[in-house]
Design a protein around this motif. Structure first.
Motif, PDB file in Angstrom:
ATOM      1  N   GLY A 100       0.788  -1.224   0.000  1.00 29.48           N
ATOM      2  CA  GLY A 100       0.000   0.000   0.000  1.00 29.48           C
ATOM      3  C   GLY A 100       0.819   1.272   0.000  1.00 29.48           C
ATOM      4  N   GLU A 101       0.722   2.018   1.097  1.00 30.14           N
ATOM      5  CA  GLU A 101       1.260   3.377   1.175  1.00 30.14           C
ATOM      6  C   GLU A 101       2.756   3.436   0.874  1.00 30.14           C
ATOM      7  OE1 GLU A 101       1.563   6.640   4.747  1.00 30.14           O
ATOM      8  OE2 GLU A 101      -0.326   5.538   4.509  1.00 30.14           O
ATOM      9  N   LYS A 102       3.542   2.542   1.449  1.00 33.91           N
ATOM     10  CA  LYS A 102       5.001   2.633   1.327  1.00 33.91           C
ATOM     11  C   LYS A 102       5.484   2.444  -0.104  1.00 33.91           C
ATOM     12  CE  LYS A 102       9.326   0.702   3.141  1.00 33.91           C
ATOM     13  NZ  LYS A 102       9.939  -0.218   4.117  1.00 33.91           N
ATOM     14  N   THR A 103       4.869   1.556  -0.834  1.00 30.92           N
ATOM     15  CA  THR A 103       5.368   1.210  -2.164  1.00 30.92           C
ATOM     16  C   THR A 103       4.674   1.967  -3.293  1.00 30.92           C
ATOM     17  OG1 THR A 103       3.898  -0.708  -2.038  1.00 30.92           O
ATOM     18  CG2 THR A 103       6.240  -1.094  -1.621  1.00 30.92           C
ATOM     19  N   PHE A 104       3.617   2.711  -2.984  1.00 28.69           N
ATOM     20  CA  PHE A 104       2.826   3.343  -4.051  1.00 28.69           C
ATOM     21  C   PHE A 104       3.643   4.272  -4.948  1.00 28.69           C
ATOM     22  CE2 PHE A 104       0.136   6.830  -5.625  1.00 28.69           C
ATOM     23  CZ  PHE A 104      -0.657   6.101  -6.498  1.00 28.69           C
ATOM     24  N   PRO A 105       4.411   5.226  -4.411  1.00 26.48           N
ATOM     25  CA  PRO A 105       5.144   6.127  -5.317  1.00 26.48           C
ATOM     26  C   PRO A 105       6.090   5.373  -6.244  1.00 26.48           C
ATOM     27  CG  PRO A 105       5.153   6.988  -3.070  1.00 26.48           C
ATOM     28  CD  PRO A 105       4.633   5.588  -2.990  1.00 26.48           C
ATOM     29  N   GLY A 106       6.775   4.371  -5.713  1.00 28.68           N
ATOM     30  CA  GLY A 106       7.685   3.598  -6.537  1.00 28.68           C
ATOM     31  C   GLY A 106       6.963   2.775  -7.586  1.00 28.68           C
ATOM     32  N   ASN A 107       5.802   2.246  -7.231  1.00 29.94           N
ATOM     33  CA  ASN A 107       5.023   1.485  -8.205  1.00 29.94           C
ATOM     34  C   ASN A 107       4.702   2.330  -9.430  1.00 29.94           C
ATOM     35  OD1 ASN A 107       4.953  -0.797  -6.575  1.00 29.94           O
ATOM     36  ND2 ASN A 107       2.991  -0.277  -5.647  1.00 29.94           N
ATOM     37  N   ILE A 108       4.308   3.570  -9.197  1.00 33.83           N
ATOM     38  CA  ILE A 108       3.960   4.457 -10.306  1.00 33.83           C
ATOM     39  C   ILE A 108       5.192   4.756 -11.155  1.00 33.83           C
ATOM     40  CG2 ILE A 108       2.997   6.703 -10.930  1.00 33.83           C
ATOM     41  CD1 ILE A 108       1.040   4.622  -9.687  1.00 33.83           C
ATOM     42  N   GLN A 109       6.344   4.859 -10.507  1.00 29.68           N
ATOM     43  CA  GLN A 109       7.570   5.141 -11.262  1.00 29.68           C
ATOM     44  C   GLN A 109       7.993   3.981 -12.153  1.00 29.68           C
ATOM     45  OE1 GLN A 109      10.905   7.097  -9.242  1.00 29.68           O
ATOM     46  NE2 GLN A 109       9.559   7.512  -7.512  1.00 29.68           N
ATOM     47  N   VAL A 110       7.859   2.759 -11.668  1.00 27.92           N
ATOM     48  CA  VAL A 110       8.371   1.614 -12.429  1.00 27.92           C
ATOM     49  C   VAL A 110       7.370   1.089 -13.449  1.00 27.92           C
ATOM     50  CG1 VAL A 110       9.884   0.939 -10.529  1.00 27.92           C
ATOM     51  CG2 VAL A 110       7.636  -0.139 -10.739  1.00 27.92           C
ATOM     52  N   LEU A 111       6.092   1.427 -13.296  1.00 28.65           N
ATOM     53  CA  LEU A 111       5.107   0.964 -14.269  1.00 28.65           C
ATOM     54  C   LEU A 111       5.321   1.627 -15.617  1.00 28.65           C
ATOM     55  CD1 LEU A 111       1.773   0.773 -12.234  1.00 28.65           C
ATOM     56  CD2 LEU A 111       2.779  -1.093 -13.586  1.00 28.65           C
ATOM     57  N   GLY A 112       5.158   0.844 -16.681  1.00 21.34           N
ATOM     58  CA  GLY A 112       5.247   1.379 -18.028  1.00 21.34           C
ATOM     59  C   GLY A 112       3.907   1.905 -18.498  1.00 21.34           C
ATOM     60  N   LYS A 113       3.845   2.318 -19.746  1.00 24.48           N
ATOM     61  CA  LYS A 113       2.614   2.843 -20.312  1.00 24.48           C
ATOM     62  C   LYS A 113       1.519   1.779 -20.287  1.00 24.48           C
ATOM     63  CE  LYS A 113       0.810   5.550 -24.149  1.00 24.48           C
ATOM     64  NZ  LYS A 113       1.113   6.211 -25.435  1.00 24.48           N
ATOM     65  N   GLU A 114       0.313   2.202 -19.930  1.00 31.80           N
ATOM     66  CA  GLU A 114      -0.844   1.319 -19.780  1.00 31.80           C
ATOM     67  C   GLU A 114      -0.617   0.268 -18.694  1.00 31.80           C
ATOM     68  OE1 GLU A 114      -2.253  -0.260 -23.459  1.00 31.80           O
ATOM     69  OE2 GLU A 114      -2.367   1.707 -24.415  1.00 31.80           O
ATOM     70  N   GLY A 115       0.207   0.620 -17.700  1.00 32.77           N
ATOM     71  CA  GLY A 115       0.449  -0.295 -16.590  1.00 32.77           C
ATOM     72  C   GLY A 115      -0.760  -0.415 -15.672  1.00 32.77           C
ATOM     73  N   ARG A 116      -0.812  -1.543 -14.949  1.00 32.34           N
ATOM     74  CA  ARG A 116      -1.926  -1.805 -14.040  1.00 32.34           C
ATOM     75  C   ARG A 116      -1.371  -2.090 -12.649  1.00 32.34           C
ATOM     76  NH1 ARG A 116      -0.977  -3.939 -18.970  1.00 32.34           N
ATOM     77  NH2 ARG A 116      -1.625  -6.082 -18.508  1.00 32.34           N
ATOM     78  N   LEU A 117      -1.832  -1.332 -11.670  1.00 28.10           N
ATOM     79  CA  LEU A 117      -1.455  -1.544 -10.274  1.00 28.10           C
ATOM     80  C   LEU A 117      -2.630  -2.188  -9.560  1.00 28.10           C
ATOM     81  CD1 LEU A 117       0.142  -1.234  -7.652  1.00 28.10           C
ATOM     82  CD2 LEU A 117      -0.524   1.174  -7.601  1.00 28.10           C
ATOM     83  N   VAL A 118      -2.386  -3.367  -8.992  1.00 26.26           N
ATOM     84  CA  VAL A 118      -3.456  -4.138  -8.353  1.00 26.26           C
ATOM     85  C   VAL A 118      -3.143  -4.295  -6.871  1.00 26.26           C
ATOM     86  CG1 VAL A 118      -4.793  -6.265  -8.419  1.00 26.26           C
ATOM     87  CG2 VAL A 118      -3.722  -5.420 -10.518  1.00 26.26           C
ATOM     88  N   TRP A 119      -4.041  -3.787  -6.014  1.00 18.95           N
ATOM     89  CA  TRP A 119      -3.882  -3.936  -4.568  1.00 18.95           C
ATOM     90  C   TRP A 119      -4.696  -5.118  -4.052  1.00 18.95           C
ATOM     91  CZ3 TRP A 119      -4.784   1.591  -5.650  1.00 18.95           C
ATOM     92  CH2 TRP A 119      -3.656   2.398  -5.407  1.00 18.95           C
ATOM     93  N   ILE A 120      -4.086  -5.886  -3.152  1.00 22.84           N
ATOM     94  CA  ILE A 120      -4.837  -6.928  -2.451  1.00 22.84           C
ATOM     95  C   ILE A 120      -4.772  -6.728  -0.939  1.00 22.84           C
ATOM     96  CG2 ILE A 120      -4.645  -8.664  -4.263  1.00 22.84           C
ATOM     97  CD1 ILE A 120      -2.363  -9.929  -2.602  1.00 22.84           C
ATOM     98  N   ALA A 121      -3.968  -5.777  -0.476  1.00 22.13           N
ATOM     99  CA  ALA A 121      -3.878  -5.437   0.944  1.00 22.13           C
ATOM    100  C   ALA A 121      -3.133  -4.117   1.053  1.00 22.13           C
ATOM    101  CB  ALA A 121      -3.167  -6.532   1.738  1.00 22.13           C
ATOM    102  N   PHE A 122      -3.004  -3.614   2.281  1.00 22.93           N
ATOM    103  CA  PHE A 122      -2.348  -2.317   2.499  1.00 22.93           C
ATOM    104  C   PHE A 122      -1.670  -2.349   3.869  1.00 22.93           C
ATOM    105  CE2 PHE A 122      -6.957  -2.396   2.512  1.00 22.93           C
ATOM    106  CZ  PHE A 122      -7.279  -2.193   3.840  1.00 22.93           C
ATOM    107  N   LEU A 123      -0.685  -3.239   3.996  1.00 17.15           N
ATOM    108  CA  LEU A 123      -0.062  -3.512   5.283  1.00 17.15           C
ATOM    109  C   LEU A 123       0.758  -2.339   5.811  1.00 17.15           C
ATOM    110  CD1 LEU A 123       1.096  -7.202   4.664  1.00 17.15           C
ATOM    111  CD2 LEU A 123      -0.987  -6.397   5.778  1.00 17.15           C
ATOM    112  N   THR A 124       1.199  -1.423   4.941  1.00 13.58           N
ATOM    113  CA  THR A 124       1.980  -0.272   5.406  1.00 13.58           C
ATOM    114  C   THR A 124       1.166   1.019   5.418  1.00 13.58           C
ATOM    115  OG1 THR A 124       2.800   0.300   3.204  1.00 13.58           O
ATOM    116  CG2 THR A 124       4.077  -1.315   4.467  1.00 13.58           C
TER     117      THR A 124
END
Length: 324
Positions: A216-240
């Motif tokens: 969740g919160e801790k990894t979100f900014p990095g997830n957006i940075q590493v995703l390519g065009k038309e990337g999909r971010l899927v959450w199943i929990a938010f432990l941080t």
């Protein structure tokens, strides 16, 4: 029958193996499973601690996945008494017997023990629904999947399922031993989840199309940075943490899609669709030997409190399973 009974007399949950009323079918097309093994999952702990409210029609007994033998059939069913199955339950898995929607059962893989088969349903249903149905991994051929907490039960399942279907997998984990294990079971790259994880993932060849995230919160900014065009971010929990800040232009520029789900509240029909997808696409990979069980530890069901404590301490690799 006997089952794990929860008691809150002293304002803290106590679990004990006791006699409880025998279960009865609640709808047509169910099977009664004589449980041989039951998987332990984080939602069990949340429900134990009253931090998670199960659906109103669910069994009050903990346990979301089992493996065992079909004992009885109620209504029309593809299963017969004596069939060896694993199943996603609507609660009630920490018990000698549990009724299950017959569509939520899958054959126990040939050559697998009941303990190994019990490690499959909750994690594999979760991964198939979120990574393949919601995240659409593979919608344009082979893609790259990033899995946080790659050594967890969910992570191990995601690695093997994605690799079996010819996708590239990158994982993050907190310990070197976990990184090595994930590479042994197929991860193409394994990165420590430290301050440098974003740069280390970006340094790898190619962009990431799907991220499976339970932090969740801790990894979100990095997830957006590493995703390519038309990337999909899927959450199943938010432990941080559950609150994140979205920069809309960044979403628009990359055309990123944010999604996520809870498995348990899904309808019986949706879960049946998930099971059908697993049977068509993943069970043949298991039969071919491309997917193998990864069990961290087993406990007799009477030692359920120790099993929960083992999961809570973290650092495990694979699944924790209760035996009957």
């Amino acid at each position: 029958m006997k089952a794990i009974k929860l008691d809150y007399t002293n304002n803290s949950p106590q679990m004990s193996w006791e006699n409880v009323p025998y279960p009865h079918p609640t709808e047509e097309a169910q099977v009664l499973i004589r449980v041989k093994a039951a998987g332990v999952n984080r939602p069990d702990i949340l429900q134990r601690d009253r931090q998670y409210e199960p659906p109103a029609d669910a069994s009050p007994i903990l346990g979301l996945e089992v493996a065992g033998v079909v004992e009885q059939v109620f209504g029309e069913s593809q299963w017969q008494p004596g069939d060896e199955v694993c199943a996603l339950t609507h609660g009630g898995g920490y018990a000698e017997y549990v009724w299950v929607d017959e569509r939520h059962c899958l054959p126990k893989p040939e050559g697998w023990s009941f303990v190994e088969a019990a490690s499959l349903p909750e994690t594999y249903f979760t991964v198939w629904f979120n990574v393949f149905m919601q995240g659409e991994l593979g919608r344009r051929g082979a893609e790259t999947l990033l899995v946080h907490a790659g050594a967890s039960g969910i992570g191990v399942a995601a690695i093997q399922m994605a690799k079996a279907l010819d996708h590239r997998v990158i994982i993050t984990a907190r310990k070197e031993a976990q990184l090595n294990l994930c590479k042994e079971i197929g991860a193409d790259a394994a990165v420590l989840l430290d301050d440098d994880w974003i740069a280390n993932v970006k340094a790898l060849r190619g962009s990431v199309q799907v991220v499976l995230d339970m932090l969740g919160e801790k990894t979100f900014p990095g997830n957006i940075q590493v995703l390519g065009k038309e990337g999909r971010l899927v959450w199943i929990a938010f432990l941080t943490g559950a609150k994140v800040t979205v920069t809309i232009p960044q979403m628009m520029e990359k055309q990123i899609r944010l999604t996520g789900s809870f498995l348990r509240p899904q309808s019986f029909d949706v879960k049946a669709k998930i099971a059908a997808g697993l049977r068509e696409h993943i069970w043949p990979q298991i039969s071919a030997g491309k997917i193998k069980p990864v069990i961290e530890k087993t406990f007799p069901i009477q030692d359920v409190e120790q099993a929960h404590a083992w999961l809570e301490k973290g650092g495990h690799v694979g699944k924790i399973v209760l035996t009957l």
